[in-house]
Design a protein around this motif. Sequence first.
Motif, PDB file in Angstrom:
ATOM      1  N   SER A   8       0.770  -1.285   0.105  1.00 59.37           N
ATOM      2  CA  SER A   8      -0.047  -0.056  -0.042  1.00 59.37           C
ATOM      3  C   SER A   8       0.975   1.433   0.026  1.00 59.37           C
ATOM      4  CB  SER A   8      -0.901   0.140   1.412  1.00 59.37           C
ATOM      5  OG  SER A   8      -1.691   1.124   1.323  1.00 59.37           O
ATOM      6  N   HIS A   9       0.536   2.273  -0.800  1.00 59.75           N
ATOM      7  CA  HIS A   9       1.073   3.562  -0.568  1.00 59.75           C
ATOM      8  C   HIS A   9       0.029   4.456  -0.089  1.00 59.75           C
ATOM      9  CE1 HIS A   9       4.218   5.990  -1.865  1.00 59.75           C
ATOM     10  NE2 HIS A   9       3.624   6.874  -2.819  1.00 59.75           N
ATOM     11  N   ALA A  10      -0.892   4.192   0.593  1.00 59.92           N
ATOM     12  CA  ALA A  10      -1.988   5.095   1.155  1.00 59.92           C
ATOM     13  C   ALA A  10      -2.865   5.475   0.119  1.00 59.92           C
ATOM     14  CB  ALA A  10      -1.324   6.017   1.842  1.00 59.92           C
ATOM     15  N   GLY A  15       2.187  15.250   1.657  1.00 55.96           N
ATOM     16  CA  GLY A  15       3.360  15.257   2.388  1.00 55.96           C
ATOM     17  C   GLY A  15       3.395  15.524   3.691  1.00 55.96           C
ATOM     18  N   ASP A  16       2.071  15.793   4.380  1.00 54.15           N
ATOM     19  CA  ASP A  16       1.876  16.047   5.846  1.00 54.15           C
ATOM     20  C   ASP A  16       1.827  14.925   6.607  1.00 54.15           C
ATOM     21  OD1 ASP A  16      -0.445  15.359   4.661  1.00 54.15           O
ATOM     22  OD2 ASP A  16      -1.607  16.999   5.646  1.00 54.15           O
ATOM     23  N   GLY A  17       2.113  13.785   6.275  1.00 52.99           N
ATOM     24  CA  GLY A  17       1.871  12.543   7.126  1.00 52.99           C
ATOM     25  C   GLY A  17       2.917  12.756   8.315  1.00 52.99           C
ATOM     26  N   ALA A  64       5.079   5.125   3.164  1.00 55.28           N
ATOM     27  CA  ALA A  64       4.507   6.465   3.196  1.00 55.28           C
ATOM     28  C   ALA A  64       4.517   7.115   2.110  1.00 55.28           C
ATOM     29  CB  ALA A  64       4.648   7.231   4.398  1.00 55.28           C
ATOM     30  N   PRO A  65       3.705   7.941   1.334  1.00 54.25           N
ATOM     31  CA  PRO A  65       3.963   8.944   0.351  1.00 54.25           C
ATOM     32  C   PRO A  65       5.004  10.111   0.887  1.00 54.25           C
ATOM     33  CG  PRO A  65       1.530   8.499   0.680  1.00 54.25           C
ATOM     34  CD  PRO A  65       2.191   7.892   1.551  1.00 54.25           C
ATOM     35  N   VAL A  69       6.413  10.422   7.580  1.00 55.09           N
ATOM     36  CA  VAL A  69       5.571   9.463   8.735  1.00 55.09           C
ATOM     37  C   VAL A  69       5.741  10.133  10.088  1.00 55.09           C
ATOM     38  CG1 VAL A  69       6.438   7.581   7.602  1.00 55.09           C
ATOM     39  CG2 VAL A  69       7.963   8.545   9.183  1.00 55.09           C
ATOM     40  N   SER A  70       4.990   9.730  11.025  1.00 54.28           N
ATOM     41  CA  SER A  70       4.925  10.356  12.368  1.00 54.28           C
ATOM     42  C   SER A  70       4.818   9.082  13.118  1.00 54.28           C
ATOM     43  CB  SER A  70       3.687  11.058  12.535  1.00 54.28           C
ATOM     44  OG  SER A  70       2.620  10.347  12.467  1.00 54.28           O
TER      45      SER A  70
END
Length: 118
Positions: A8-10, A15-17, A64-65, A69-70
């Motif tokens: 998965s790439h969401a 860019g706010d992930g 993650a795009p 990440v967080s």
Amino acid sequence: AEGHEIGSHANGHFGDGARWTYDHWKSEFNQFEDLIFNVYRNNRIHRSENPFTFGREEIKGFRAPRLAVSKGLWPVLREKGFRYDTSRIRGPGYWPEKDENRIWNFPLASIKVAGTSR
């Protein structure tokens, strides 16, 4: 059907992930699942079967795009049944390991291009 792995790439390509909470990531994955596995219903096509030859449980990897990440990401990956994540960057000698959420970390290798600053 040919044995290739599905990742998965969401849902979105934002860019706010890096600023997202657990709830943001959970919403993102719920939207992804709804878009993929309810494609007929979402488009008002009157067929009930899943158009794919795979199910949600077969999607094991994530990146993650924009590698944004967080800390909220990895608990959601665990809850959603993902086995590995490729959203981080490490040097070429890094050996994959499981993080505190029991998700394998397979980062992208950062390799300098000879003769450049890249």
